[in-house]
Design an enzyme around this catalytic site. Sequence first.
Site, PDB file in Angstrom:
ATOM      1  N   THR A  27      69.965  15.811-113.021  1.00  0.00           N
ATOM      2  CA  THR A  27      69.405  15.487-114.172  1.00  0.00           C
ATOM      3  C   THR A  27      70.622  15.066-114.947  1.00  0.00           C
ATOM      4  O   THR A  27      70.589  13.953-115.741  1.00  0.00           O
ATOM      5  CB  THR A  27      69.121  16.686-115.024  1.00  0.00           C
ATOM      6  OG1 THR A  27      67.731  17.216-114.179  1.00  0.00           O
ATOM      7  CG2 THR A  27      68.582  16.363-116.466  1.00  0.00           C
ATOM      8  N   THR A  56      71.074  21.265-111.011  1.00  0.00           N
ATOM      9  CA  THR A  56      71.320  22.625-111.642  1.00  0.00           C
ATOM     10  C   THR A  56      70.497  23.595-110.711  1.00  0.00           C
ATOM     11  O   THR A  56      71.105  24.623-110.466  1.00  0.00           O
ATOM     12  CB  THR A  56      70.838  22.796-112.957  1.00  0.00           C
ATOM     13  OG1 THR A  56      69.318  22.427-113.400  1.00  0.00           O
ATOM     14  CG2 THR A  56      71.520  21.995-114.082  1.00  0.00           C
ATOM     15  N   ASP A  57      69.438  23.387-110.136  1.00  0.00           N
ATOM     16  CA  ASP A  57      68.748  24.176-109.340  1.00  0.00           C
ATOM     17  C   ASP A  57      69.625  24.871-108.173  1.00  0.00           C
ATOM     18  O   ASP A  57      69.364  26.280-107.932  1.00  0.00           O
ATOM     19  CB  ASP A  57      67.371  23.931-108.693  1.00  0.00           C
ATOM     20  CG  ASP A  57      66.387  23.090-109.989  1.00  0.00           C
ATOM     21  OD1 ASP A  57      66.761  23.945-110.998  1.00  0.00           O
ATOM     22  OD2 ASP A  57      65.356  22.797-109.538  1.00  0.00           O
ATOM     23  N   LYS A  88      71.844  30.613-111.985  1.00  0.00           N
ATOM     24  CA  LYS A  88      70.985  30.097-112.773  1.00  0.00           C
ATOM     25  C   LYS A  88      69.857  31.133-113.084  1.00  0.00           C
ATOM     26  O   LYS A  88      69.188  31.442-112.290  1.00  0.00           O
ATOM     27  CB  LYS A  88      70.443  28.617-112.309  1.00  0.00           C
ATOM     28  CG  LYS A  88      69.515  28.056-113.470  1.00  0.00           C
ATOM     29  CD  LYS A  88      69.040  26.734-112.892  1.00  0.00           C
ATOM     30  CE  LYS A  88      68.054  26.123-113.672  1.00  0.00           C
ATOM     31  NZ  LYS A  88      67.693  24.734-113.240  1.00  0.00           N
TER      32      LYS A  88
END
EC number: 6.3.5.-
Length: 414
Positions: free
Chosen positions: A84, A160-161, A237
């Site tokens: 992203t 980020t995942d 996360k």
Amino acid sequence: MADYKEGDMVRVSSKGREYSGIVMPSRSDKIVLKMKSGYNAGLSLDGADVTVVERSPQPPKPARKAHPHNPGLPNISILSTGGTIASRVDYRTGAVSSQFTADDILDAIPELGDMANFNGRVLSMIFSEDMDASVWQNLARACHEEIKNGADGIIVTHGTDTLSYTAAALSFMVRSPVPIVLVGAQRSSDRPSSDNAMNMICATAVSTSDIAGVTVVMHGETSDDFCYVHRGTKVRKLHTSMRTAFQSVNVPPIARVDYATRKITPITGYVKRGEQELKLMGDMETKCALVKFYPGMSPEIIDYYREKSFKGLVLEGTGLGHVSTKWLPAIEKAVSAGITIVMTSQCINGRICDRVYSTGIDLLKAGAIEGEDMLPEVALVKLMWALGQTNDMAQVKRIMQHDYAGEIHWRSTV
């Protein structure tokens, strides 16, 4: 069937219904439309009729700004993998554009030009869920190469995942005398609540600091005040969409970075710039798996991995590190077949201790290795790395129970 392309306004007639919208990128055989409501719709093209209502305009390319080299600033290498932080949705055309070169990033975040000189390399442009060991190895080699060539710090832009998996992998594969900072964004740059600029500015501050080794820099609170610097082997996360999703687990963050002043305030100890020599240890064994135990789960899953000639398994057990007693014969058989099995916990905080209850004691007798306070995903990456260094089971066990990159803390304080 109309000849349409991304960004075109189309009308799709399917099964007696009509849908209108802008054609979005699709990774399947369906057409994806962004409708006036703002929602996306994925429609099968089987039996559908597509009519182009309006062709997508081709926007002029913006003029490239000059970003002169400043000999008084440190030299930072940006290695892009996607995510992203490197994307922007053009809602006028529906197209997704990637902003991944150093010049693109400087154009989008001009404040960075006063902090460092940047050199950019695109290593991949993939969704973070498409990461695998080959990408980690390529990234590790690139970090090693950039540092050998004189980079004062590395910034890795990443989705980020699975960012924490990559952070762990780099922590084991690259022993670095300079900062290697992984950074991402929960929200793309076109959104008013985007966190990409703040995260990138704070990541740059860390990349030019004395905090060596692999870290993750992300939003520290919901407002735009500061970022936290997390150890690459102790971060997860913990929320799907909040900007504060990343948190250190079992330990405090290394430091915080004030967004307005760029000041870094240490919280815990860390390896400082220049304290360790550069070393690449990039071999990894991919035939490893992470297995999450649940009540009633059949031990046949262990037999499956043994029959498929896997080399290592990380079990995500309950509490202090338990699985059903029915699993003991399958675990013992797998260990006898040369599979390294490491026990971790489904609990977020705390550590493994298989010497409290009889189940745990029996697991140790069967050959399972205690994963201490390692996160399951960190233990998986470390096991892949350990088996890439040696195939001697005794040596692998010693590696798994030795702290190499801050992944094990021998005293739990959180």
